[in-house]
Design an enzyme around this catalytic site. Structure first.
Site, PDB file in Angstrom:
ATOM      1  N   HIS A  32      13.866  -2.970  -8.644  1.00  0.00           N
ATOM      2  CA  HIS A  32      13.757  -2.182  -7.818  1.00  0.00           C
ATOM      3  C   HIS A  32      15.045  -2.173  -7.025  1.00  0.00           C
ATOM      4  O   HIS A  32      15.805  -3.017  -6.998  1.00  0.00           O
ATOM      5  CB  HIS A  32      12.829  -2.980  -6.897  1.00  0.00           C
ATOM      6  CG  HIS A  32      12.142  -2.058  -5.692  1.00  0.00           C
ATOM      7  ND1 HIS A  32      12.956  -1.899  -4.517  1.00  0.00           N
ATOM      8  CD2 HIS A  32      11.116  -1.312  -5.379  1.00  0.00           C
ATOM      9  CE1 HIS A  32      12.341  -1.191  -3.614  1.00  0.00           C
ATOM     10  NE2 HIS A  32      11.205  -1.041  -4.167  1.00  0.00           N
TER      11      HIS A  32
ATOM     12  N   CYS B  98      11.965   4.031  -6.634  1.00  0.00           N
ATOM     13  CA  CYS B  98      13.301   3.114  -6.196  1.00  0.00           C
ATOM     14  C   CYS B  98      13.635   2.280  -7.285  1.00  0.00           C
ATOM     15  O   CYS B  98      14.203   1.005  -7.219  1.00  0.00           O
ATOM     16  CB  CYS B  98      12.636   2.021  -4.956  1.00  0.00           C
ATOM     17  SG  CYS B  98      12.251   2.845  -3.648  1.00  0.00           S
TER      18      CYS B  98
ATOM     19  N   ASP C  75      11.723 -11.691  -8.065  1.00  0.00           N
ATOM     20  CA  ASP C  75      11.076 -10.483  -7.062  1.00  0.00           C
ATOM     21  C   ASP C  75       9.703 -10.349  -7.443  1.00  0.00           C
ATOM     22  O   ASP C  75       9.368  -9.781  -8.674  1.00  0.00           O
ATOM     23  CB  ASP C  75      11.777  -9.302  -7.252  1.00  0.00           C
ATOM     24  CG  ASP C  75      11.018  -8.115  -6.408  1.00  0.00           C
ATOM     25  OD1 ASP C  75      10.015  -8.417  -6.065  1.00  0.00           O
ATOM     26  OD2 ASP C  75      11.750  -7.173  -6.338  1.00  0.00           O
TER      27      ASP C  75
ATOM     28  N   LYS D 254       1.444  -5.546  -0.362  1.00  0.00           N
ATOM     29  CA  LYS D 254       1.264  -5.083  -1.755  1.00  0.00           C
ATOM     30  C   LYS D 254       0.024  -5.974  -2.102  1.00  0.00           C
ATOM     31  O   LYS D 254      -0.461  -5.873  -3.256  1.00  0.00           O
ATOM     32  CB  LYS D 254       2.270  -4.977  -2.672  1.00  0.00           C
ATOM     33  CG  LYS D 254       3.353  -4.028  -2.384  1.00  0.00           C
ATOM     34  CD  LYS D 254       4.478  -3.942  -3.040  1.00  0.00           C
ATOM     35  CE  LYS D 254       5.250  -2.782  -2.908  1.00  0.00           C
ATOM     36  NZ  LYS D 254       6.722  -2.792  -3.510  1.00  0.00           N
TER      37      LYS D 254
ATOM     38  N   GLN E 243       5.689  -7.107  -7.157  1.00  0.00           N
ATOM     39  CA  GLN E 243       4.606  -6.279  -7.863  1.00  0.00           C
ATOM     40  C   GLN E 243       3.848  -7.279  -8.841  1.00  0.00           C
ATOM     41  O   GLN E 243       2.746  -6.661  -9.030  1.00  0.00           O
ATOM     42  CB  GLN E 243       5.668  -5.341  -8.724  1.00  0.00           C
ATOM     43  CG  GLN E 243       5.089  -4.092  -9.164  1.00  0.00           C
ATOM     44  CD  GLN E 243       4.443  -3.183  -8.145  1.00  0.00           C
ATOM     45  OE1 GLN E 243       3.327  -3.027  -7.857  1.00  0.00           O
ATOM     46  NE2 GLN E 243       5.606  -3.048  -7.108  1.00  0.00           N
TER      47      GLN E 243
HETATM   48  C1  LIG Z   1       7.765  -2.792  -3.198  1.00  0.00           C
HETATM   49  C2  LIG Z   1       8.868  -3.587  -3.869  1.00  0.00           C
HETATM   50  C3  LIG Z   1      10.132  -4.023  -3.154  1.00  0.00           C
HETATM   51  C4  LIG Z   1      10.171  -3.942  -2.116  1.00  0.00           C
HETATM   52  O1  LIG Z   1       9.374  -4.496  -1.221  1.00  0.00           O
HETATM   53  P1  LIG Z   1       9.329  -4.030   0.431  1.00  0.00           P
HETATM   54  O2  LIG Z   1       7.743  -4.529   0.793  1.00  0.00           O
HETATM   55  O3  LIG Z   1       9.534  -2.535   0.761  1.00  0.00           O
HETATM   56  O4  LIG Z   1      10.322  -5.038   1.220  1.00  0.00           O
HETATM   57  C5  LIG Z   1      10.900  -4.832  -4.085  1.00  0.00           C
HETATM   58  N1  LIG Z   1      10.698  -5.146  -5.258  1.00  0.00           N
HETATM   59  C6  LIG Z   1       9.836  -4.465  -6.255  1.00  0.00           C
HETATM   60  C7  LIG Z   1       9.562  -5.013  -7.563  1.00  0.00           C
HETATM   61  C8  LIG Z   1       8.650  -3.742  -5.533  1.00  0.00           C
HETATM   62  O5  LIG Z   1       7.540  -3.215  -6.097  1.00  0.00           O
END
Ligand SMILES: *Cc1c(COP(=O)(O)O)cnc(C)c1O
Length: 412
Positions: free
Chosen positions: A128, A370, A205, A231, A208
């Site tokens: 992302h 993104c 990260d 999320k 997801q």
């Molecule tokens: C949504 C997402 C982000 C960003 O998250 P925010 O809540 O917008 O800060 C970063 N990495 C991944 C893989 C995402 O799905």
């Protein structure tokens, strides 16, 4: 759905928890398939936010009065829930942030005073933007080199190339647990082990993965792990950074302000200990508490049942989608990903498909999600992304497939 999936989850009861699922969009029942962008919020979490403002609202960590203590206790209880959920050793290793983007920037900013020009950092090709841009800024500040772990056409990371890229100059490795654009579940345990062999630290990260997979940060031996509450059935504007205690102690503060200090004079300020060092200013108090409530809610359903049910949805949707002529699905097979379908229809622009689906009440995401480098890799402008959650149903997938066929016939 088959009998087995009905046994997996009491889907009718679950859907009653989500008021928004009962509204209409453009005169049609809402079919919400944009869960990878943000999840919907159950009544239990909404009630928690209302209850906070009705009965607990006060600033935390500073008041001598009882209400402040009540708010502080609720906020710290939420931090403990987050710790327990991700199995961190200490609750002060859980920094409550505004979300994944904030969490990553906090770490990236910290390394600006640590990295040297000869250092290298690795990011995967399927990140992302929020797990790319902060590291580019870091490299500009420090002179360190950013290298990319490539991906295959199947939408999986090329692990052999990764092993070749990593060396004793590698200081940091950044990979998402699950790709938001493709759904790929990356082999993070192996990625972490390989990085640790050369002494590199790893940030995963987890934005997801958190809605689908319960990560155990100690079992993974991960150095940093990031999550966004919105999320995972929580509110927007709150999330976490997990970091190992010694690493968080090593990083300098990100923002200066109230709450993060031990003592302030104009000559010198000393910082508070963890986690407060990284929590300057009044946080999203109701959001933090609701983050805890969201984890309670997800755990009451159970991540094993969620994963099994979503896998059935994904397999069903994949096979139905493949029956439509001209469809290309990007990414790996259902077994190796979360419930994400990223696809295109030959000669159609994803945006046009998304617009027509919306007219039929179906919310999907279109565009680059993104993750422009992934689109560049496949040489496409973007995809249509349908992403499912445990409160979606087979009937909704049927409605989506019917609408998709209709959209195709209207556009071609
Ligand atoms: C949504 C997402 C982000 C960003 O998250 P925010 O809540 O917008 O800060 C970063 N990495 C991944 C893989 C995402 O799905």
């Amino acid at each position: 759905m088959t009998n087995t999936s009905e046994q997996l989850l009491d889907i009718e009861k679950i859907r009653k928890d989500f008021p928004i699922l009962h509204r209409e969009i453009n005169g049609k029942p809402l079919v919400y398939f944009d869960n990878a962008a943000t999840s919907q919020t159950p009544k239990q979490v909404i009630d928690c936010i209302v209850d906070y403002y009705e009965t607990k609202n006060a600033n935390i960590h500073r008041g001598v009065h009882s209400l402040s203590q009540i708010a502080t206790d609720a906020y710290e209880a939420a931090r403990e829930k987050v710790r327990a959920h991700f199995n961190a050793e200490h609750s002060h290793e859980i920094i409550l942030t505004s979300g994944t983007t904030h969490s990553i920037n906090l770490v990236a900013n910290g390394y600006a005073s640590i990295l040297k020009p000869e250092d290298e950092i690795l990011v995967s090709a399927m990140e992302h933007h929020s797990n790319i841009v902060p590291w580019q800024i870091l490299c500009q500040k420090t002179g360190a080199t950013l290298k990319v772990i490539p991906m295959s056409h199947k939408g999986e990371l090329e692990m052999e190339t990764y092993k070749g890229l990593i060396n004793e100059n590698t200081k940091l490795v950044f990979v998402n647990h699950v790709s938001n654009a493709l759904g790929t579940i990356n082999p993070i345990k192996e990625i972490i082990e390989i990085a640790h062999d050369v002494g590199a630290k790893v940030l995963i990260d987890g934005a997801q993965s958190a809605p689908h997979i319960k990560a155990d940060v100690q079992a993974l031996d991960v150095d940093y792990y990031t999550v966004s509450a919105h999320k995972i059935c929580g509110p927007t504007g709150v999330g976490m950074l997990y970091g190992k205690e010694d690493l968080l102690n090593m990083l300098p503060p990100y923002q200066g302000g109230g709450e993060m200090i031990a003592e302030v004079t104009f000559e010198k300020t000393t910082y508070a200990g963890l986690p407060h060092k990284f929590e300057a200013g009044t946080p999203n108090i109701s959001g933090g508490i609701a983050f805890g409530a969201a984890l309670d809610y997800m755990n009451s359903i159970g991540f094993d049942a969620i994963a099994a049910y979503e896998m059935e949805l994904l397999k069903y949707a994949t096979s139905e989608l493949q029956k439509i002529e001209g469809v290309t699905i990007y990414g790996t097979s259902p077994e190796h990903k979360t419930a994400v379908l990223s696809f295109n229809i030959e000669n159609l622009h994803p945006y046009d498909i998304g617009t027509l689906l919306d007219k039929m009440g179906i919310a999907v995401r279109t565009g680059h999600h993104c993750a422009q480098p992934i689109m560049e890799f496949y040489k496409i402008p973007g995809t249509v992304r349908a992403s499912f959650a445990f409160y979606n149903t087979k009937e909704e997938i049927d409605a989506f497939i019917t609408a998709l066929k209709k959209a195709k016939s209207m556009l071609l």
